[in-house]
Design an enzyme around this catalytic site. Structure first.
Site, PDB file in Angstrom:
ATOM      1  N   ALA A   1     -11.269  75.686 -56.904  1.00 41.59           N
ATOM      2  CA  ALA A   1     -12.204  76.804 -56.738  1.00 41.59           C
ATOM      3  C   ALA A   1     -13.606  76.529 -57.273  1.00 41.59           C
ATOM      4  O   ALA A   1     -14.532  77.300 -56.995  1.00 41.59           O
ATOM      5  CB  ALA A   1     -11.628  78.039 -57.422  1.00 41.59           C
ATOM      6  N   THR A   2     -13.764  75.446 -58.061  1.00 42.18           N
ATOM      7  CA  THR A   2     -15.125  75.160 -58.538  1.00 42.18           C
ATOM      8  C   THR A   2     -15.821  74.167 -57.619  1.00 42.18           C
ATOM      9  O   THR A   2     -16.987  73.851 -57.811  1.00 42.18           O
ATOM     10  CB  THR A   2     -15.088  74.569 -59.972  1.00 42.18           C
TER      11      THR A   2
ATOM     12  N   GLU B   1     -26.305  65.706 -35.741  1.00 43.83           N
ATOM     13  CA  GLU B   1     -26.802  66.395 -36.945  1.00 43.83           C
ATOM     14  C   GLU B   1     -28.074  65.712 -37.420  1.00 43.83           C
ATOM     15  O   GLU B   1     -28.231  64.498 -37.233  1.00 43.83           O
ATOM     16  CB  GLU B   1     -25.765  66.290 -38.066  1.00 43.83           C
TER      17      GLU B   1
ATOM     18  N   LEU C   1     -16.710  73.260 -51.451  1.00 42.29           N
ATOM     19  CA  LEU C   1     -16.183  74.015 -50.319  1.00 42.29           C
ATOM     20  C   LEU C   1     -15.903  75.465 -50.714  1.00 42.29           C
ATOM     21  O   LEU C   1     -16.264  76.407 -50.005  1.00 42.29           O
ATOM     22  CB  LEU C   1     -14.895  73.353 -49.822  1.00 42.29           C
ATOM     23  N   ALA C   2     -15.278  75.616 -51.885  1.00 40.47           N
ATOM     24  CA  ALA C   2     -14.923  76.962 -52.322  1.00 40.47           C
ATOM     25  C   ALA C   2     -16.175  77.796 -52.566  1.00 40.47           C
ATOM     26  O   ALA C   2     -16.264  78.950 -52.149  1.00 40.47           O
ATOM     27  CB  ALA C   2     -14.087  76.882 -53.593  1.00 40.47           C
TER      28      ALA C   2
ATOM     29  N   LYS D   1     -25.127  61.252 -37.686  1.00 38.53           N
ATOM     30  CA  LYS D   1     -25.955  61.912 -38.705  1.00 38.53           C
ATOM     31  C   LYS D   1     -27.371  61.388 -38.562  1.00 38.53           C
ATOM     32  O   LYS D   1     -27.590  60.314 -38.012  1.00 38.53           O
ATOM     33  CB  LYS D   1     -25.422  61.599 -40.097  1.00 38.53           C
TER      34      LYS D   1
ATOM     35  N   HIS E   1     -13.061  67.295 -34.955  1.00 43.19           N
ATOM     36  CA  HIS E   1     -13.898  68.229 -34.186  1.00 43.19           C
ATOM     37  C   HIS E   1     -14.090  67.808 -32.723  1.00 43.19           C
ATOM     38  O   HIS E   1     -13.901  68.604 -31.813  1.00 43.19           O
ATOM     39  CB  HIS E   1     -15.284  68.367 -34.828  1.00 43.19           C
TER      40      HIS E   1
ATOM     41  N   LYS F   1      -9.307  69.576 -43.339  1.00 41.84           N
ATOM     42  CA  LYS F   1      -9.357  68.205 -42.846  1.00 41.84           C
ATOM     43  C   LYS F   1     -10.140  67.370 -43.858  1.00 41.84           C
ATOM     44  O   LYS F   1     -10.908  67.956 -44.616  1.00 41.84           O
ATOM     45  CB  LYS F   1     -10.031  68.160 -41.471  1.00 41.84           C
TER      46      LYS F   1
HETATM   47  C1  BG6 Z   1     -17.613  68.609 -41.356  1.00 44.30           C
HETATM   48  C2  BG6 Z   1     -17.978  67.192 -41.654  1.00 44.30           C
HETATM   49  O1  BG6 Z   1     -16.270  68.701 -40.984  1.00 44.30           O
HETATM   50  O2  BG6 Z   1     -18.435  69.105 -40.304  1.00 44.30           O
HETATM   51  C3  BG6 Z   1     -19.450  67.076 -42.017  1.00 44.30           C
HETATM   52  O3  BG6 Z   1     -17.178  66.707 -42.712  1.00 44.30           O
HETATM   53  C4  BG6 Z   1     -20.306  67.712 -40.947  1.00 44.30           C
HETATM   54  O4  BG6 Z   1     -19.830  65.736 -42.229  1.00 44.30           O
HETATM   55  C5  BG6 Z   1     -19.816  69.108 -40.599  1.00 44.30           C
HETATM   56  O5  BG6 Z   1     -21.637  67.770 -41.433  1.00 44.30           O
HETATM   57  C6  BG6 Z   1     -20.545  69.675 -39.402  1.00 44.30           C
HETATM   58  O6  BG6 Z   1     -20.223  71.017 -39.237  1.00 44.30           O
HETATM   59  P1  BG6 Z   1     -21.233  72.036 -38.545  1.00 44.30           P
HETATM   60  O7  BG6 Z   1     -20.477  73.327 -38.529  1.00 44.30           O
HETATM   61  O8  BG6 Z   1     -22.469  72.070 -39.381  1.00 44.30           O
HETATM   62  O9  BG6 Z   1     -21.491  71.494 -37.178  1.00 44.30           O
END
Ligand code: BG6
Length: 487
Positions: free
Chosen positions: A17-18, A213, A21-22, A335, A237, A145
């Protein structure tokens, strides 16, 4: 705006929780759903992590990531639902007893365990949940994931989690499945009559899926360097997007109906061999460059050490089944690319016979552009007569559905939707064990092909569309990458 239906009351234990992601995703998502009245008052959140601190201290940290007009008053009410417990999640610690006592007497209530932890500890934490008898029939476990780093590690994790939880209580998150526009793929394909008759090798020339990105590896460089673009983005994804585009109509939107159709696509994906690496695979890594007018360092400078990890990959994938024989699916992600955009472009075949005079303009095949983010929308490029006198002149123009123009809705973020789906038990938005493993089998073959084929890692300047070899992948097939903005 559609009506919000509250979920049943639940207890949720967040392990880790720290962590980032959380704090960045899970708590803000819960808070937003709380503000919209979707979470009943008698729900509880038990935040658990290694550090010793009080609930008040935890809430101060957590509130950094929660913004908005409603914050002050609503946050005070929301935070009453949150407690913090220090715990060694996969060892022995008093924290387990604290959680057990807190949950006692609520065995029939929906109970969620969210593992915001590295996948290597999923098994031990599940074993500890089992050992402390916390998993009730109404319990669900949520996993992030990546599930492992290859087929074998994924299978190992799935087995360890499966020893404590039934498959129907395991919710493996791929947050792309929670995105509004990704969910719309099902509606677009299966609630309209127009597309399905030509949605096959007879009508479609090829499909492009791009997730670009502008961000770099940033603070996650340590994890990212072990994963790379293939494991971080494609295995989950991009393959999930490919499945939604390519799958057969499921019997219903019920969890297993959808997941079984996705699995068939994953199993039909042709494994790429080392001898095909040259024409099917490209990998790259960003060097220094410019993003939005500002200079940014290269990947290895950010990382502080040399690395061969790919931050870009482009793949020519093939699906060996009746519907898609001979239709390439080009996947691309990276990226530090020129601009942030996630889109699916479906290029249809040309009309069989051109009856329009040649001097009126070139006939272009229809193209469907599904913009997942940002500027969400769907655009169908059509040949149209240029209005006015002067005979038959042709123009290629879009039928345009922009979400911003068409809908007022301020729709929830993917995590908000997914968390509510876990509480509701809607498995359709989560990956099933066999899907994850099938996706790894294909991904492992790509990694093998890279290694055995000694594929180079090409360099590209940050702020570009990746290495020039990415364009070659298509030009070799006499095709090119499209940019949905200029399709
Ligand atoms: C995550 C990846 O699953 O998805 C990241 O680990 C990535 O590296 C991210 O930046 C992208 O998600 P979104 O919602 O910003 O397209």
């Amino acid at each position: 705006m559609a009506e919000l239906v509250p979920v049943e009351a639940f207890d949720m234990v967040i392990f880790g929780a720290t962590g980032d992601l959380a704090r960045r995703k899970i708590l803000p998502a819960l808070f937003h759903r709380w503000c919209d009245g979707q979470i009943p008052e008698n729900s509880r959140i038990i935040a658990a992590a290694r550090e010793d601190m009080s609930t008040a201290e935890y809430l101060v940290r957590a509130s950094e990531f929660v913004n908005g007009d409603k914050k002050d008053k609503a946050w005070a009410a929301f935070s009453k639902r949150v407690t913090y417990t220090a715990i060694d999640a996969h060892g022995e610690s008093g924290g387990w007893q604290v959680i057990r006592d807190a949950l006692k007497g609520d065995e029939a209530k929906i109970r969620l365990f969210y593992l915001a932890l590295p996948p290597s500890v999923y098994g031990p934490v599940c074993a500890a949940i089992g050992k402390h008898a916390l998993n009730t029939p109404a319990s669900r476990i949520v996993l992030e994931k990546p599930i492992g780093h290859d087929f074998h590690s994924a299978r190992h994790i799935n087995e360890a989690v499966g020893a404590v939880f039934d498959e129907a209580s395991i919710f493996r998150i791929d947050h792309y499945l929670g995105k509004e526009t990704v969910q719309n793929l099902l509606v677009l394909r299966f609630a309209n009559m127009l597309l399905e008759p030509v949605w096959n090798a007879g009508g479609i020339d090829h499909v492009q899926i791009t997730v670009a990105e502008t961000l770099g590896a940033g603070e996650r460089a340590d994890y990212y360097d072990r994963a790379g673009a293939l494991r971080d983005m494609v295995q989950n994804h991009l393959l999930q997007l490919l499945c939604l585009v390519a799958m057969e109509p499921p019997l219903s939107l019920e969890g297993d109906a959808v997941r079984t159709e996705k699995l068939k696509v994953l199993r039909a994906l042709r494994l790429i061999r080392a001898e095909d690496a040259g024409k099917c695979l490209v990998r790259g890594q960003y060097g220094a460059g410019m993003i939005d007018g500002s200079p940014v360092p290269g990947y290895t400078d950010e990382l502080g050490q040399p690395s061969k990890t790919e931050t870009f990959t482009a793949i020519r994938a093939s699906i060996d089944n009746w519907r898609w024989a001979g239709v390439p699916f080009y996947l691309r992600t990276g990226k530090r690319m020129a601009k942030r955009r996630s889109e699916i472009i479906v290029q249809f075949k040309p009309v069989p016979h051109d009856i329009i005079r040649a001097d009126a303009g070139v006939l272009q095949p229809n193209r469907l552009v599904i913009r997942l983010q940002p500027d969400e929308g769907v655009k169908l490029m059509m040949m149209t007569k240029d209005p006015g006198p002067g005979g038959m002149r042709l123009r290629y123009v879009p039928l345009n559905l922009s979400y911003a123009d068409a809908f007022e809705a301020d729709y929830p973020d993917a995590y908000e939707r997914l968390l509510m789906a876990v509480v509701r038990g809607n498995l359709a938005l989560f990956m099933r064990r066999d899907e994850v493993e099938a996706a790894w089998r294909w991904t492992d073959a790509v990694i093998r092909a890279w290694t055995e084929g000694a594929s180079p890692v090409h360099s590209y300047a940050a702020g570009t569309d990746g290495p020039s070899q990415g364009a070659l992948l298509l030009s070799r097939d006499e095709r090119e990458w499209f940019d949905g903005d200029h399709a």
